[in-house]
Scaffold this motif. Sequence first.
Motif, PDB file in Angstrom:
ATOM      1  N   TRP A 265      21.234  41.119  24.078  1.00 31.34           N
ATOM      2  CA  TRP A 265      20.750  40.397  25.248  1.00 31.34           C
ATOM      3  C   TRP A 265      20.182  41.309  26.327  1.00 31.34           C
ATOM      4  CZ3 TRP A 265      20.522  36.009  23.086  1.00 31.34           C
ATOM      5  CH2 TRP A 265      21.522  35.608  22.183  1.00 31.34           C
ATOM      6  N   GLY A 266      20.417  42.616  26.204  1.00 29.34           N
ATOM      7  CA  GLY A 266      19.879  43.539  27.190  1.00 29.34           C
ATOM      8  C   GLY A 266      18.377  43.426  27.397  1.00 29.34           C
ATOM      9  N   PRO A 267      17.578  43.274  26.320  1.00 28.86           N
ATOM     10  CA  PRO A 267      16.126  43.153  26.534  1.00 28.86           C
ATOM     11  C   PRO A 267      15.724  41.987  27.442  1.00 28.86           C
ATOM     12  CG  PRO A 267      16.579  43.686  24.245  1.00 28.86           C
ATOM     13  CD  PRO A 267      17.912  43.418  24.883  1.00 28.86           C
ATOM     14  N   PHE A 268      16.476  40.892  27.386  1.00 28.00           N
ATOM     15  CA  PHE A 268      16.158  39.756  28.257  1.00 28.00           C
ATOM     16  C   PHE A 268      16.588  40.030  29.697  1.00 28.00           C
ATOM     17  CE2 PHE A 268      16.782  38.089  23.967  1.00 28.00           C
ATOM     18  CZ  PHE A 268      15.575  37.439  23.771  1.00 28.00           C
ATOM     19  N   LEU A 269      17.670  40.782  29.860  1.00 27.10           N
ATOM     20  CA  LEU A 269      18.143  41.134  31.198  1.00 27.10           C
ATOM     21  C   LEU A 269      17.320  42.251  31.810  1.00 27.10           C
ATOM     22  CD1 LEU A 269      21.905  40.876  30.312  1.00 27.10           C
ATOM     23  CD2 LEU A 269      20.890  39.725  32.292  1.00 27.10           C
ATOM     24  N   GLU A 270      16.749  43.082  30.966  1.00 21.09           N
ATOM     25  CA  GLU A 270      16.031  44.266  31.458  1.00 21.09           C
ATOM     26  C   GLU A 270      14.516  44.109  31.436  1.00 21.09           C
ATOM     27  OE1 GLU A 270      17.713  46.914  28.678  1.00 21.09           O
ATOM     28  OE2 GLU A 270      19.726  46.732  29.542  1.00 21.09           O
ATOM     29  N   GLY A 271      14.006  43.034  30.854  1.00 24.14           N
ATOM     30  CA  GLY A 271      12.574  42.793  30.872  1.00 24.14           C
ATOM     31  C   GLY A 271      11.804  43.470  29.764  1.00 24.14           C
ATOM     32  N   SER A 272      12.479  43.843  28.666  1.00 20.08           N
ATOM     33  CA  SER A 272      11.787  44.508  27.560  1.00 20.08           C
ATOM     34  C   SER A 272      11.614  43.611  26.341  1.00 20.08           C
ATOM     35  CB  SER A 272      12.540  45.782  27.156  1.00 20.08           C
ATOM     36  OG  SER A 272      13.871  45.483  26.749  1.00 20.08           O
ATOM     37  N   ALA A 273      12.115  42.375  26.391  1.00 19.18           N
ATOM     38  CA  ALA A 273      11.932  41.452  25.271  1.00 19.18           C
ATOM     39  C   ALA A 273      10.481  40.981  25.227  1.00 19.18           C
ATOM     40  CB  ALA A 273      12.863  40.245  25.412  1.00 19.18           C
ATOM     41  N   PRO A 274       9.948  40.688  24.024  1.00 21.63           N
ATOM     42  CA  PRO A 274       8.561  40.192  23.933  1.00 21.63           C
ATOM     43  C   PRO A 274       8.385  38.935  24.773  1.00 21.63           C
ATOM     44  CG  PRO A 274       9.433  40.730  21.763  1.00 21.63           C
ATOM     45  CD  PRO A 274      10.588  40.799  22.710  1.00 21.63           C
ATOM     46  N   LEU A 277       4.783  36.897  29.749  1.00 26.40           N
ATOM     47  CA  LEU A 277       4.874  37.403  31.112  1.00 26.40           C
ATOM     48  C   LEU A 277       5.499  38.794  31.017  1.00 26.40           C
ATOM     49  CD1 LEU A 277       6.123  34.243  33.048  1.00 26.40           C
ATOM     50  CD2 LEU A 277       3.803  35.162  32.952  1.00 26.40           C
ATOM     51  N   PRO A 278       4.698  39.839  30.994  1.00 30.35           N
ATOM     52  CA  PRO A 278       5.227  41.193  30.727  1.00 30.35           C
ATOM     53  C   PRO A 278       6.305  41.590  31.725  1.00 30.35           C
ATOM     54  CG  PRO A 278       2.825  41.171  30.665  1.00 30.35           C
ATOM     55  CD  PRO A 278       3.250  39.842  31.209  1.00 30.35           C
ATOM     56  N   GLY A 279       7.442  42.018  31.196  1.00 33.44           N
ATOM     57  CA  GLY A 279       8.529  42.473  32.047  1.00 33.44           C
ATOM     58  C   GLY A 279       9.405  41.382  32.606  1.00 33.44           C
ATOM     59  N   ALA A 280       9.169  40.119  32.229  1.00 37.56           N
ATOM     60  CA  ALA A 280       9.996  39.026  32.735  1.00 37.56           C
ATOM     61  C   ALA A 280      11.453  39.257  32.360  1.00 37.56           C
ATOM     62  CB  ALA A 280       9.514  37.690  32.182  1.00 37.56           C
ATOM     63  N   ARG A 281      12.332  39.105  33.316  1.00 31.98           N
ATOM     64  CA  ARG A 281      13.744  39.340  33.046  1.00 31.98           C
ATOM     65  C   ARG A 281      14.605  38.246  33.667  1.00 31.98           C
ATOM     66  NH1 ARG A 281      16.329  44.108  36.774  1.00 31.98           N
ATOM     67  NH2 ARG A 281      16.040  43.102  38.795  1.00 31.98           N
ATOM     68  N   MET A 282      15.809  38.119  33.165  1.00 38.16           N
ATOM     69  CA  MET A 282      16.742  37.125  33.658  1.00 38.16           C
ATOM     70  C   MET A 282      17.124  37.434  35.102  1.00 38.16           C
ATOM     71  SD  MET A 282      19.188  36.858  30.278  1.00 38.16           S
ATOM     72  CE  MET A 282      20.296  35.644  31.016  1.00 38.16           C
ATOM     73  N   THR A 283      17.288  36.386  35.894  1.00 37.63           N
ATOM     74  CA  THR A 283      17.651  36.558  37.294  1.00 37.63           C
ATOM     75  C   THR A 283      19.110  36.230  37.577  1.00 37.63           C
ATOM     76  OG1 THR A 283      16.894  34.309  37.795  1.00 37.63           O
ATOM     77  CG2 THR A 283      15.297  36.099  38.070  1.00 37.63           C
ATOM     78  N   SER A 284      19.847  35.802  36.556  1.00 42.53           N
ATOM     79  CA  SER A 284      21.270  35.503  36.743  1.00 42.53           C
ATOM     80  C   SER A 284      21.994  35.685  35.411  1.00 42.53           C
ATOM     81  CB  SER A 284      21.477  34.081  37.273  1.00 42.53           C
ATOM     82  OG  SER A 284      21.018  33.118  36.346  1.00 42.53           O
ATOM     83  N   LEU A 285      23.294  35.892  35.501  1.00 42.13           N
ATOM     84  CA  LEU A 285      24.139  36.101  34.321  1.00 42.13           C
ATOM     85  C   LEU A 285      25.524  35.562  34.636  1.00 42.13           C
ATOM     86  CD1 LEU A 285      24.889  37.386  31.562  1.00 42.13           C
ATOM     87  CD2 LEU A 285      25.270  39.537  32.784  1.00 42.13           C
ATOM     88  N   GLN A 286      25.916  34.502  33.946  1.00 47.33           N
ATOM     89  CA  GLN A 286      27.233  33.907  34.180  1.00 47.33           C
ATOM     90  C   GLN A 286      28.298  34.635  33.382  1.00 47.33           C
ATOM     91  OE1 GLN A 286      27.539  29.714  33.373  1.00 47.33           O
ATOM     92  NE2 GLN A 286      29.729  29.633  33.841  1.00 47.33           N
TER      93      GLN A 286
END
Length: 578
Positions: A265-274, A277-286
């Motif tokens: 899940w790090g790529p989604f939190l860090e903005g490296s997942a395909p 929207l280049p670099g889009a990352r999660m803004t919250s984590l429960q």
Amino acid sequence: MSLLTRGAVLLLLLSSVSASAQSLSHAVWAESAMVKVRPQTTPRRDSVVPLVGARGEWLSFQVALHGGAQGLRNVSARFPALVGGLHRRIDARNLLLYREALLDITQPTPPGTEPGRWPDGLIPDVDEVVGEQRAAFPFDVPAGESRAIWVDVRVPSDASPGLYLGVVEVMGQGLREHVLVTLTVVDAELPSTSSLRTAFLLWPPHVCRAFTGDPSCPAQTQVYLLKQFHRLALEHRITLASAFPRLPDQPTWDLPDYDTFAERWGPFLEGSAPNRLPGARMTSLQYLGPATAPDLSTFELEARARGWLGRAFDYVGDEPPYGTSWEAVAERARLTRSAAPDLRTFLTATVTEVEAHGPLDDIDVLTVLVNFIDGTQPPYEGNQRPKYDAFLSRPNRELWLYQSCMSHGCAAGEPPPPENRPGQGWPSYMVDRSAAKARGMQWLDFIMGARGELYYQTVGLLSTAWTTQFRFNGNGDGTLFYPGLPSVIGGTTAIPLPSIRLKLIRQGLQDYEWLKRVSDAGDPAFARRVATELIPHAWAVPDDGARFERARLRLIRRYLELRSGHAQPQLPGEEGAR
């Protein structure tokens, strides 16, 4: 070719295509994204779509069709490119086509909505998750009825400012028509990651049931499916804060270790997942671990080390005293504060309630129901926002908002909210409410100074989404996605699909970016004036989608003026948006 010559060629193309379209039977017309095209929708004569947007922005519109006396057969469409002259081209990778599916609603969302078929599910031509050809086309339009094709345009981050032109070609048996698309790219860029934080929740067993028939599907299956949901959500600028595998019949996550979690899940939190929207990352984590001091402490250490802690939160209670007792809220908040003092505590309640029951010192994020921030009934009648000033003056405190079934009435038989009169009402993510109602929430977030938005569930009735989504007295309450099974959409792999409502929420999040940009560029009074003229009260979201379009264009023009230091001409559609 000179700029003047290219402009003349573009104008000639515009006039010739427009004249050609006007000479046809008008079985096909250009439609705003802010109109829900139902079978009974009357055809119109518009043949040109005027779009205005910044780099990194998604723009949407519809191509609508009417079957006429004989119906239309084997309808398909293509949108190959938008061209702005030499070396200026937006290709098909950034242009997405969908066939709009109709949800047959027999029990309408109160009040005043009509039963029948409403558009919502989107079947892609080429899907946006794995890139497979799907079964959007061809399709038929029955005699005497209307249908629509949804179109998304992503303005690439390297698009040069200026005018672009393209044509959506619509073909079928005895049918060949065109809709002209004009795109004005302004000299600005929206961020890939939303400035308004979101925590849209997802319960994985619902995903398992929809895709496998078993709510307790294996963790690896959950990982595979949930990665697709995260990608699709980020492309719509929302964060699925709780979309992680669960242990069977347990609310806690299936977390072998934090290294595995980071790998998945790090790529989604860090903005490296395909992502488009280049670099889009999660803004919250429960936080979804056990409610023990050692587990909370370990999570805080791991989240801090990996750069996630500023976005993480512990949901210490839900709508007390109904979802959680006040005693349980106080106990959980104290536990989290002592074991993980830098992990933010998150509670859905009003400041008035929390002050009355004691745990305010231990709450970092107050998430308030929109009906209670600017209500019509005691004890929350009128604008309640000033009551939060003292709370927000403390370090690291935030106000978030959320909407619920209270926008339409949660229980069958109870009187619906009286504010939902024609042309106004509460924001709503229901299928059978106006498109404008789904776009209004983020404007209210800005007006009230909210830093984030919560939505309680996104896949509540995913397994029956194509046939019924009636839940908590509303159609679509807690369901924003559709299951894209190959048996339904073609192709070979199962994927999540977006709803029209998800597209409209993304538009609202982009509206928020323009409000914030104008405010940050030096004219917060203008941004607030535009927002409050559009939505003067939380219960007065208009149904006229054209008002949203005009308000957005006013913000864009004002931002360009602030950036350039001089007045800007009106943008295409600013006064005439439908």
